[in-house]
Each structure stands twice: as C-alpha cells, then as structure tokens.
Design an enzyme around this catalytic site. Structure first.
Site, PDB file in Angstrom:
ATOM      1  N   GLU A   1       0.719  -0.923   0.130  1.00  0.00           N
ATOM      2  CA  GLU A   1       0.104  -0.035  -0.128  1.00  0.00           C
ATOM      3  C   GLU A   1       0.985   1.013   0.048  1.00  0.00           C
ATOM      4  O   GLU A   1       1.493   1.384   1.476  1.00  0.00           O
ATOM      5  CB  GLU A   1      -0.861   0.025   1.489  1.00  0.00           C
ATOM      6  CG  GLU A   1      -2.149   1.015   1.092  1.00  0.00           C
ATOM      7  CD  GLU A   1      -2.471   2.511   1.648  1.00  0.00           C
ATOM      8  OE1 GLU A   1      -1.252   2.976   1.181  1.00  0.00           O
ATOM      9  OE2 GLU A   1      -3.112   2.602   2.377  1.00  0.00           O
TER      10      GLU A   1
ATOM     11  N   GLU B   1       4.181   8.775  -4.110  1.00  0.00           N
ATOM     12  CA  GLU B   1       5.392   8.141  -3.177  1.00  0.00           C
ATOM     13  C   GLU B   1       5.992   6.746  -3.610  1.00  0.00           C
ATOM     14  O   GLU B   1       6.513   6.298  -3.071  1.00  0.00           O
ATOM     15  CB  GLU B   1       4.258   7.387  -1.956  1.00  0.00           C
ATOM     16  CG  GLU B   1       3.750   8.338  -1.001  1.00  0.00           C
ATOM     17  CD  GLU B   1       2.785   8.181  -0.120  1.00  0.00           C
ATOM     18  OE1 GLU B   1       2.699   6.622   0.111  1.00  0.00           O
ATOM     19  OE2 GLU B   1       2.450   9.214   0.351  1.00  0.00           O
TER      20      GLU B   1
HETATM   21  N1  SAH Z   1       1.122  -1.665   4.809  1.00  0.00           N
HETATM   22  C1  SAH Z   1       0.207  -0.170   6.335  1.00  0.00           C
HETATM   23  C2  SAH Z   1       0.803   1.265   5.903  1.00  0.00           C
HETATM   24  C3  SAH Z   1       0.484   2.172   4.707  1.00  0.00           C
HETATM   25  S1  SAH Z   1       2.016   3.572   4.426  1.00  0.00           S
HETATM   26  C4  SAH Z   1      -0.926  -0.194   6.299  1.00  0.00           C
HETATM   27  O1  SAH Z   1      -1.887  -0.591   4.921  1.00  0.00           O
HETATM   28  O2  SAH Z   1      -1.833   0.123   7.194  1.00  0.00           O
HETATM   29  C5  SAH Z   1       3.701   2.801   3.309  1.00  0.00           C
HETATM   30  C6  SAH Z   1       4.165   3.131   3.934  1.00  0.00           C
HETATM   31  O3  SAH Z   1       5.040   2.314   3.183  1.00  0.00           O
HETATM   32  C7  SAH Z   1       5.031   4.343   5.086  1.00  0.00           C
HETATM   33  O4  SAH Z   1       5.217   3.975   6.532  1.00  0.00           O
HETATM   34  C8  SAH Z   1       5.938   3.924   4.707  1.00  0.00           C
HETATM   35  O5  SAH Z   1       7.290   4.181   6.360  1.00  0.00           O
HETATM   36  C9  SAH Z   1       7.403   2.389   3.836  1.00  0.00           C
HETATM   37  N2  SAH Z   1       7.508   2.627   2.193  1.00  0.00           N
HETATM   38  C10 SAH Z   1       7.106   3.198   1.028  1.00  0.00           C
HETATM   39  N3  SAH Z   1       8.188   2.375   0.937  1.00  0.00           N
HETATM   40  C11 SAH Z   1       8.804   1.751   0.938  1.00  0.00           C
HETATM   41  C12 SAH Z   1       9.848   1.226   0.504  1.00  0.00           C
HETATM   42  N4  SAH Z   1      10.078   1.113  -1.003  1.00  0.00           N
HETATM   43  N5  SAH Z   1      10.169  -0.588   1.286  1.00  0.00           N
HETATM   44  C13 SAH Z   1      10.118   0.355   2.627  1.00  0.00           C
HETATM   45  N6  SAH Z   1       8.901   0.731   2.867  1.00  0.00           N
HETATM   46  C14 SAH Z   1       8.193   1.163   2.279  1.00  0.00           C
END
Ligand code: SAH
Length: 687
Positions: free
Chosen positions: A144, A153
């Site tokens: 996500e 993002e």
């Molecule tokens: N999966 C959770 C949080 C989603 S928010 C849910 O659905 O509730 C997205 C998260 O991904 C954030 O905490 C951000 O720090 C992390 N993130 C984004 N890109 C990333 C990457 N390439 N590798 C590791 N973490 C990542």
C-alpha cells in the site's frame, strides 16, 4: 545526535536556532502522519483483507506454500491479515525505523511473531538467499504505497525493483491492478487557483483594469498536482465537459516499468466549453476478477454507493497549460505524461481529416515537458493564494478601505508578500511614490508602474531613510500576507515589521489594517476527527501500540499545538458561538508584555466537541473587516462556511465530550496566551 536548525520565526521574523534531536523529526512525522487515518479507512481495510484472503487461497489451491512480501508494512496490518488468511510466511519491509519498531511490537502482541519477519530496510536494500533477509522470493506481493496521485510515493520504482529481485514470476499481487481515471472540466473557481484574473478598480477618474502581464498569462505554471477533497466542491462550481475516461492502468502482478512515458486517449466533449482542468482519481482492484474494488471516485460518479471518507487518498486537479475552447462532439486527444513520481496533462485537437496512420506522426509532438513556471508568480503564490487574489469580494473590501485612508499626497508603504495592494493604492490616489517592500521574492507585476512603485528589498529592521527618499510614511498597509505563515497568527509578522519601521512613520500615520482579532469556536467535525483519534482494534488486530505512539508524539513538546487545515474541505458544525478572544492593535507597537485571556464558552448545540477552531479577522478601516475563517454560520444546525483561500487553526481536544441538551449548558473554559517575545500562542482548554 543533536543538530541546530536555523529558521526565521514566522511571527516575529527573528532568526532563531533550535536544537533538534533525531527524535524531533520522527515525532513530527508520526504526530502528523496519516497512519491513524489509514487505520480508520474501513473500506480500504476490508477490501485489502478480502484481496489478501483470495490471493492466499489461489496460491494454496496450486499446492504451493504462500510466501508473502509486504512492502511498507507500517503497523504490520497487511502482513497480519495475510498470516491470518493462512500464509506460511510473511516478510514485512518498513524503511521508517520507528514504524518498523512499532510493527515488531504489534506483530508480537497479536501472536504472529513466528509467521512475520519485520525488516527495517528500504525494499531496494533487501537481499534474498540462504543468508539474506528473505530465504526465497515471495509468491504474493502486498503493498500500500499509493498517494492521491497514485505514484507520488514511489510505487513504480519499488514495484519495478521487487519484480526483478524479490518476487517470483507469476506472483499474485494485492492490489492486482490500479486504474487512473480522468474527466475534462471547466471551473472558474479552480482555474482561479492557477491564473490571475484581471482586477477591476473603480478609481475616481473611472474604472481601471489591472491586466496580468502576458508572461504570466502564457505561463504553464508549476508541475505539482493539486490534491483536494473534491467531494466538498459543490457541483455548481464546475462543469464536466467529458465523460469519465480511463487514462491508464498498471498491472502489479507483472513486471512494472517506472521509466518516463505517456498515455493518450481520444475524447469527445459532451458539452462545449472552456477546457481548463483535468479532474482525476484512481481505483484499485484487489483481485484479478475486479470484484473487489476500492475507488476514490467522487460523488457525482458513483452517486449510489456510500462514500468512504479518507484524507490519505483524495482526488487530483491538474491544470492544463492553457485554457482551450472545445466544442461538443469534436475530436480531442488528452495526453498524460508521467515520470517516476508525477503526472501532468495536455490537450490536443485532432487535425482535420486525421486518421490512424497520421497518429504515429502526431505522437512525436505529444510528449510535453513537465510544466515549469516562467513568470515566477506561480513560485511566489501557491494555489490558495491565487484564489485569494482573484476573490473579487475580498479585493472590494481592500479597495473600499484604501479609498478611505489614501489622500493624493499620501506616502504609502506596503508590507506583504507578493501583494497587489501597492498597485491598487496607486490607482486609488496615492500619486506620490508608494513604497513596496518585499523580503523574499519581489513580484514584478507592477503594471509598468516601476517609476511609481519602488520595491525595497530590505528587511524592515534594516530600512534606512534613504530607501524612502527621507520621507515619512503616512499610510502603512498590509493585507497582511506572508508566504512563511502556516498558522493564522503567523501573519502577525506585520505587527513586528510595523514595530521595526516605527521611526519611519509620520506621527499621524494611518495603519491598514488597524487591528486584528483572534476568534475561536468549538466544533464537531463530520470526519476530520478521525485523523487524530485512536483506532484500538483494526479488522480484529490490536493496533493500540500505534495509538500510544501517536499520543506520545503529539505530547512530545510539552504544549500541544494547533495545526492548520483548510476547513472548506472538512465540514464541521459549531457547538458554540464564535468568540473574539484576543485583539492586536496595529496602530501601536508590539508590547513587551504577553497578551493573555481566560474565559469560558457555552456549548449551545448537541454534539461531540472535537476541538476548537481559531482564525484571524483584520479590521481594515472603520466598519470594514475581512475574515480568514468563518464567513457564515448558516442555520440553527450550526453548519459553517469557511474562507476558501485560508487555512484555519485546529486545536484537537485530547478527549471528546458529548454535550447534551441544553437547559444547563456545558461550558468549556480556555486560557490563551500570546507571548510577544516568541510570537507563539499557547492554549489550554478544560472540558
Ligand atoms: N501497509 C500499511 C502502511 C502503509 S503506509 C497499511 O496498509 O496500513 C506506507 C508505508 O510504506 C510507510 O510506512 C512507508 O514508510 C513505507 N515505505 C514506502 N516505500 C517503501 C519501500 N520502498 N520500502 C520500505 N518501506 C517503504
């Protein structure tokens, strides 16, 4: 590690050095993060869970072990869903250390430690192999990583890398696919966020029209998307000129390419009009069949289904480089160009008699460079500021009050960023040179009045008599507006600047605005309360650790702070009458002592007190005021109309009280203190 960060105090203008530990940044990030909002997004959570269950079953039906890669695990929620759905093992990747730590705790508390391995890395650093972070490649990819623009993002490069190095060919992906939709529209209101409209000034010697220079007229603006709660835009404020069209989609179960590319669709307007903007949103299909669909479509597209409120995903407004008249039924091409992280749009008319073969040739000239502002106004004015300057009612108030205070021999000094007031002042009678100071970037929109309006690029405390040709200022004006302001009272910088230039003011100087007042009201939010409210249990998983972490971060600095929100996007109803709590007299210098007040407000309506809203009103001249907050309170229900160009300050109460009727109204007591040394406002409320 401690670092010193220098910044100009937005209210007082003085340079200050703050000692910031590593902690500071992450507390800010968590306190203001969207994690709580995501956990409250029931529609999203339910559909992810359904999609994950379906993906795990498909893998199991093939007789394979289900190995999950969850990129960006946050609280660990999606991995826990996968483990509950029967996945054999989950690799939960999270780059943000405090979140990775929280995920470890949450996974443990929910009893999944043997099934979920939390890895605190960026996914592109993750290794696979017997000694690697992952034993083997995964066959289910769950993520996500989307923002309102879908790709902002970094979802595309992350997927591209994951398909190359971290997952098996033919893996299941949840979501399976994302699709971006667009609709061409005309909207004076939204177009006014990009273009400066001519300003009409009724001067003594007839009507004058201030026309923006052609450089500004033809400027493509800035590339960044405008993301808003489009569901709060009344249908009377825009006209859709086309049907909803699919612009492009991305299949996440196959290799993904992040390199820049473009997409082109053919459109036939359903109505003639001025094509100005592209409204856009996306949906995600959680499974290949498309049966589990989570959509950001606005209210007029899916009027029957109940809308899920969310703030972490909204809708996008893209501004076309120029307004284009279009005719119903004519053939148009809409082109979306994208790089790894952003999208922009352009519109082409099909040439007379064009056929498919010509199209190849046509394609060569559809690749459009990302817009770059050439006129500098789009760098100085953000979109709400454009809207504010185009607000004719507001301009009228300033014109009326300038007319009251200006005389033909006025020597006028304006202190505001990128303001049109000096030009207005000139037209309205200040025939002497009005002076115009700007501290950051001067605006070269002086309508060829260079000999009449002098731009002084000096900070107010460095102003010299020579800057003013040894004249004393008879009229000091400001909107006030400063690009550095975040909270409403930051524009009190005008007062500090006024104090700094005191020695240059004539003894009978007129100051416009004369004064400002801070107003406050207790409200119940329709939805905004969710972003700061604990979640507890999410789809059966205990995420209280996250709630506590957010609470700690909010309390990190002893005094809780108010936060800026544009309330036209976030409906609320008033529970109390609006109350004036502090006034600031600009005819005098900033006093040495603090300004404080205490009092109580009665809750007059039934509802939940989520917080207090605060805003400023400026008293321009006798009987002329402008509000940066409440514009109207419509009816006995307490529905509010807010200034659409300004952010108001919201102070969320740490606990919510429900007021009942009314014979013995509940009172909220408050203490508000404006520290004139630091320019900070501290607040305390007791319910
Ligand atoms: N999966 C959770 C949080 C989603 S928010 C849910 O659905 O509730 C997205 C998260 O991904 C954030 O905490 C951000 O720090 C992390 N993130 C984004 N890109 C990333 C990457 N390439 N590798 C590791 N973490 C990542």
């Amino acid at each position: 590690m401690k670092t010193f960060c220098g910044r100009a105090n937005p209210t007082t203008g003085s340079m200050e050095w703050l000692e910031e530990g590593e902690d500071y940044d992450y507390h800010q990030e968590i306190a203001r993060s969207r994690y709580a909002d995501m956990l409250h997004d029931k529609d999203r959570n339910v559909k992810y869970y359904q999609g994950i269950r379906a993906a795990v079953s498909r893998v199991k039906e093939r007789g394979e072990k289900a190995i999950v890669l969850d990129i960006g695990t946050g609280t660990g929620l999606l991995s826990m869903m996968a483990a509950s759905a029967g996945a054999d093992f989950c690799y939960a990747i999270e780059v943000f250390k405090p979140m990775a730590n929280a995920a470890v705790k949450i996974v443990e508390k929910n009893g999944f430690s043997d099934k979920i391995k939390v890895i605190n890395k960026h996914s592109t650093e993750v290794t696979v192999g017997p000694d690697g972070d992952m034993q083997c490649r995964a066959n289910i990819l769950v993520t996500e990583l989307f923002d309102t623009e879908l790709i902002g993002e970094g979802a595309l490069p992350t997927y591209e890398h994951a398909h190359k190095y971290l997952v098996q060919e033919g893996c299941e992906a949840v979501p399976h696919r994302a699709t971006v939709y667009v609709q061409l529209a005309e909207s004076k209101r939204m177009w006014s966020w990009k273009k400066l409209f001519p300003v009409h000034v009724e001067a003594e010697d007839g009507e004058k029209i201030l026309v923006p220079p052609s450089e500004m007229e033809n400027c493509p603006g800035v590339p960044s998307v405008c993301d808003i709660q489009l569901n709060q835009m009344p249908s009377s404020d825009f006209t859709t000129l086309s049907d909803v069209v699919t612009m492009f989609s991305v299949d996440f179960s196959k290799p993904v390419q992040s390199a820049s590319t473009y997409y082109r669709v053919q459109l036939e307007p359903v109505k003639s009009g001025k094509a100005q903007i592209v409204l856009s949103w996306w949906d995600i299909d959680m499974d290949p069949s498309g049966m589990i669909n989570c959509t950001m479509a606005p209210y007029w597209v899916k009027p029957t289904s109940a809308l899920q409120w969310r703030d972490h995903w909204m809708q996008c407004v893209y501004f076309l480089p120029n307004e284009e008249p279009v005719l119903q039924g004519e053939k148009l091409y809409l082109t979306a160009c994208r790089d790894e992280y952003s999208v922009w749009y352009s519109l082409q008319k099909a040439r007379e008699g064009e056929n498919e073969a010509d199209e190849e040739e046509h394609k060569a000239d559809v690749r459009v460079e990302s817009p770059v502002c050439r006129c500098r106004a789009h760098l100085l004015w953000n979109r709400p500021r454009f809207g504010e300057l185009n607000d004719q009612n507001r301009t009228r108030q300033y014109i009326k009050s300038l007319r009251k205070v200006l005389k033909t021999d006025s020597v006028c000094l304006c202190i505001s960023d990128g303001s049109l007031l000096p030009v207005l002042a000139h037209y309205l009678g200040a025939k002497q040179v009005p002076y115009f100071i700007l501290f950051f970037r001067p605006l070269h929109f002086t309508n060829h009045l260079e000999d009449k309006i002098k731009i002084i690029e000096a900070r107010p405390e460095l102003l010299q008599p020579s800057h003013l040709e040894d004249k004393k200022i008879s009229v000091l004006v400001g909107e006030p507006f400063f690009t550095t302001s975040l909270l409403p009272w930051h524009n009190l910088y005008f007062w500090y600047a006024r104090t700094a230039v005191s020695t240059h003011l004539a003894s009978n100087v007129t100051v416009l605005p004369q004064s400002a007042s801070l107003h406050m009201m207790i409200v119940e939010f329709q939805d905004l309360w969710r972003i700061r409210s604990p979640c507890g249990i999410c789809e059966g998983f205990d995420v209280q650790t996250m709630d506590e972490m957010i609470k700690d971060s909010l309390n990190f600095r002893e005094s809780k702070e108010a936060e800026p929100h544009p309330l036209w996007e976030y409906p609320c109803k008033s529970l109390s009458d609006p109350q004036e709590v502090l006034t600031f007299d600009f005819t005098q210098t900033v006093p040495q002592h603090c300004l404080s007040t205490e009092g109580s407000v009665n809750l007059l309506r039934k509802g939940k007190s989520h917080g207090a809203v605060l805003w400023m009103e400026y008293h321009l001249a006798d009987n002329i005021s402008v509000s940066t907050g409440l514009m109207k309170m419509s009816n006995e229900k307490g529905n509010c109309e807010w200034n659409p160009h300004c952010k108001q300050a919201v102070y969320f109460f740490s606990s919510v009280i429900e007021s009942e009727i009314l014979s013995d109204p509940t009172a909220v007591t408050y203490a508000i203190n404006f520290d004139t040394k630091t320019g900070e406002i501290a607040m305390d409320f007791k319910l």
